[in-house]
Write an enzyme that holds these catalytic residues in place. Structure first.
Site, short mmCIF file in Angstrom:
data_model
loop_
_atom_site.label_atom_id
_atom_site.label_comp_id
_atom_site.label_asym_id
_atom_site.label_seq_id
_atom_site.Cartn_x
_atom_site.Cartn_y
_atom_site.Cartn_z
N TYR A 64 -24.46 -82.61 -1.02
CA TYR A 64 -25.33 -81.44 -1.94
C TYR A 64 -24.77 -81.71 -3.21
O TYR A 64 -23.80 -81.17 -3.67
CB TYR A 64 -24.96 -80.11 -1.23
CG TYR A 64 -25.19 -79.78 0.12
CD1 TYR A 64 -26.25 -80.69 0.67
CD2 TYR A 64 -24.64 -78.78 0.96
CE1 TYR A 64 -26.86 -80.55 1.83
CE2 TYR A 64 -25.26 -78.61 2.06
CZ TYR A 64 -26.07 -79.19 2.70
OH TYR A 64 -26.50 -79.12 3.98
N HIS A 136 -22.97 -85.67 9.23
CA HIS A 136 -24.23 -84.78 8.70
C HIS A 136 -25.48 -85.53 9.28
O HIS A 136 -26.38 -85.07 9.87
CB HIS A 136 -24.28 -85.18 7.11
CG HIS A 136 -25.13 -84.16 6.62
ND1 HIS A 136 -25.02 -83.70 5.27
CD2 HIS A 136 -26.14 -83.29 7.18
CE1 HIS A 136 -25.92 -82.67 5.15
NE2 HIS A 136 -26.61 -82.61 6.14
N PRO A 216 -32.88 -71.36 9.54
CA PRO A 216 -33.29 -70.29 10.42
C PRO A 216 -34.62 -69.45 9.82
O PRO A 216 -35.21 -68.85 10.45
CB PRO A 216 -32.36 -69.24 10.78
CG PRO A 216 -31.28 -69.31 9.49
CD PRO A 216 -31.46 -70.71 8.98
N LEU A 217 -34.68 -69.67 8.46
CA LEU A 217 -35.86 -68.77 7.75
C LEU A 217 -37.06 -69.92 7.51
O LEU A 217 -37.89 -69.68 6.60
CB LEU A 217 -35.39 -68.10 6.64
CG LEU A 217 -34.30 -66.97 6.69
CD1 LEU A 217 -34.01 -66.28 5.80
CD2 LEU A 217 -35.06 -66.06 7.85
N ARG A 219 -36.79 -72.76 5.92
CA ARG A 219 -36.68 -73.36 4.32
C ARG A 219 -37.32 -72.18 3.37
O ARG A 219 -37.71 -72.52 2.46
CB ARG A 219 -37.30 -74.52 4.26
CG ARG A 219 -36.62 -75.63 5.21
CD ARG A 219 -37.27 -77.13 5.10
NE ARG A 219 -36.82 -78.04 6.18
CZ ARG A 219 -35.72 -78.64 6.32
NH1 ARG A 219 -34.83 -78.57 5.05
NH2 ARG A 219 -35.15 -79.10 7.24
N SER A 223 -39.65 -66.13 5.02
CA SER A 223 -39.22 -64.84 4.20
C SER A 223 -40.65 -64.47 3.41
O SER A 223 -40.75 -63.52 3.14
CB SER A 223 -38.11 -65.16 3.30
OG SER A 223 -37.07 -65.41 4.22
N GLY A 225 -43.72 -66.75 2.81
CA GLY A 225 -44.86 -67.33 3.07
C GLY A 225 -45.29 -68.20 2.27
O GLY A 225 -44.80 -68.74 1.33
#
Length: 307
Positions: A64, A136, A216-217, A219, A223, A225
């Protein structure tokens, strides 16, 4: 999840004694992949807010940035904060400038690389021991037994506490676990990503391995749309993912609208509903939604009524 004003409940992750908050914080988007890096002081404030709100599991990786997200966490965890968290990072993906330019990445799992990557992460994080260290991505050129054998040595040397895998097959998880206990497997699991339920989730549960659910959202799609795409910069790699392309967007838009309808009935937001679904999968599952905004973090930590 905990009610507003209370601490986040704890869960056991795996069978080796690791305890974490029932929801963690994914830190990737603070430094990479989801647009330009965010201002360091703001991200440190966000991390501190998460910890003070009861989140104990912080998730990063050496890729990252690369490297800058680990450095950010190292700075954020000064002054006694380190002792309050379980710090998870990862190794194995190499994404140098030349690889990035080609849209490619390399994966490494040989013992020399594993050791060097661990030492480098310890230095960037400015710590003596990594709590949870994931491979990873699996290096298919190196038997998993060899990679985990080196990780086992690092545990014995006190440089790691627990070992994890990310995006590994069921057979690879079994082989790795036979060399040294695997504490957690990180995988994508959400309302719109459920392929792991056929083999990988049952394997983890059979072996007593904890499950850490990233994205869990969806990406961010679960949340916001389709409007999520409106403000995406060219540096945001989600812009190029198949699910965000025109040919798939209509179906995903319909899914989001159904989630919104259910959320209205429940009296919560779409993101709260999506997180409630993940939490409902079991007390061996820890979702790690990421955010760069305190208001989103606060919303994600509130329970969906009757969830």
């Amino acid at each position: 999840m905990a009610k507003e004003g209370t601490k986040v409940p704890r869960i056991k992750l795996g069978s080796q004694g690791l305890e974490v908050s029932a929801q963690g914080l994914g830190c990737m988007g603070m430094s990479a992949f989801y647009g330009p890096p965010k201002p360091e002081p703001d991200m440190i404030q966000l991390i501190h807010h998460a910890i003070n709100s009861g989140i104990t599991l912080l998730d990063t990786s050496d890729v990252y940035g690369p490297h800058t997200n680990e450095i950010l966490l190292g700075k954020a965890l000064k002054g006694g904060t380190r002792e309050r968290v379980v710090l998870a990072t990862k190794f194995g993906i190499v994404l140098g400038d030349e690889k990035k330019a080609e849209g490619k990445r390399a994966v490494h799992g040989d013992p020399a690389y594993v050791r060097a990557a661990c030492e480098a992460s310890l230095k960037r994080l400015d710590i003596d021991c990594i709590d949870l260290y994931y491979q990873h991505r699996v290096d298919t050129r190196v038997p998993i037994e060899i990679t985990v054998g080196e990780l086992k040595k690092l545990v014995e040397e006190g440089k790691l506490k627990y070992i994890g895998l990310s995006e590994a097959s069921a057979s690879t998880i079994r082989r790795a676990h036979a060399v040294h206990p695997i504490t957690a497997v990180q995988l994508e699991w959400s309302l719109w990503s459920r392929d792991v339920e056929e083999e990988i989730i049952p394997t983890c549960r059979e072996l007593g391995i904890g499950i850490v659910a990233y994205s869990p959202l969806g990406r961010g799609f679960l949340s916001s749309g389709p409007k999520l795409l409106e403000d995406m910069s060219n540096e945001d790699y989600r812009k190029y993912l198949p699910r965000f392309q025109a040919e798939n967007l209509e179906n995903n838009k319909n899914l989001y609208e159904r989630i919104c309808e259910m959320a209205v009935r429940k009296g919560c937001t779409p993101s709260q509903l999506a997180l409630a679904w993940v939490h409902h999968q079991g007390n061996d599952v820890c979702p790690i939604p990421g955010t760069t905004k305190i208001e989103n973090l606060n919303q994600n930590m509130k329970p969906c009524p009757s969830s």
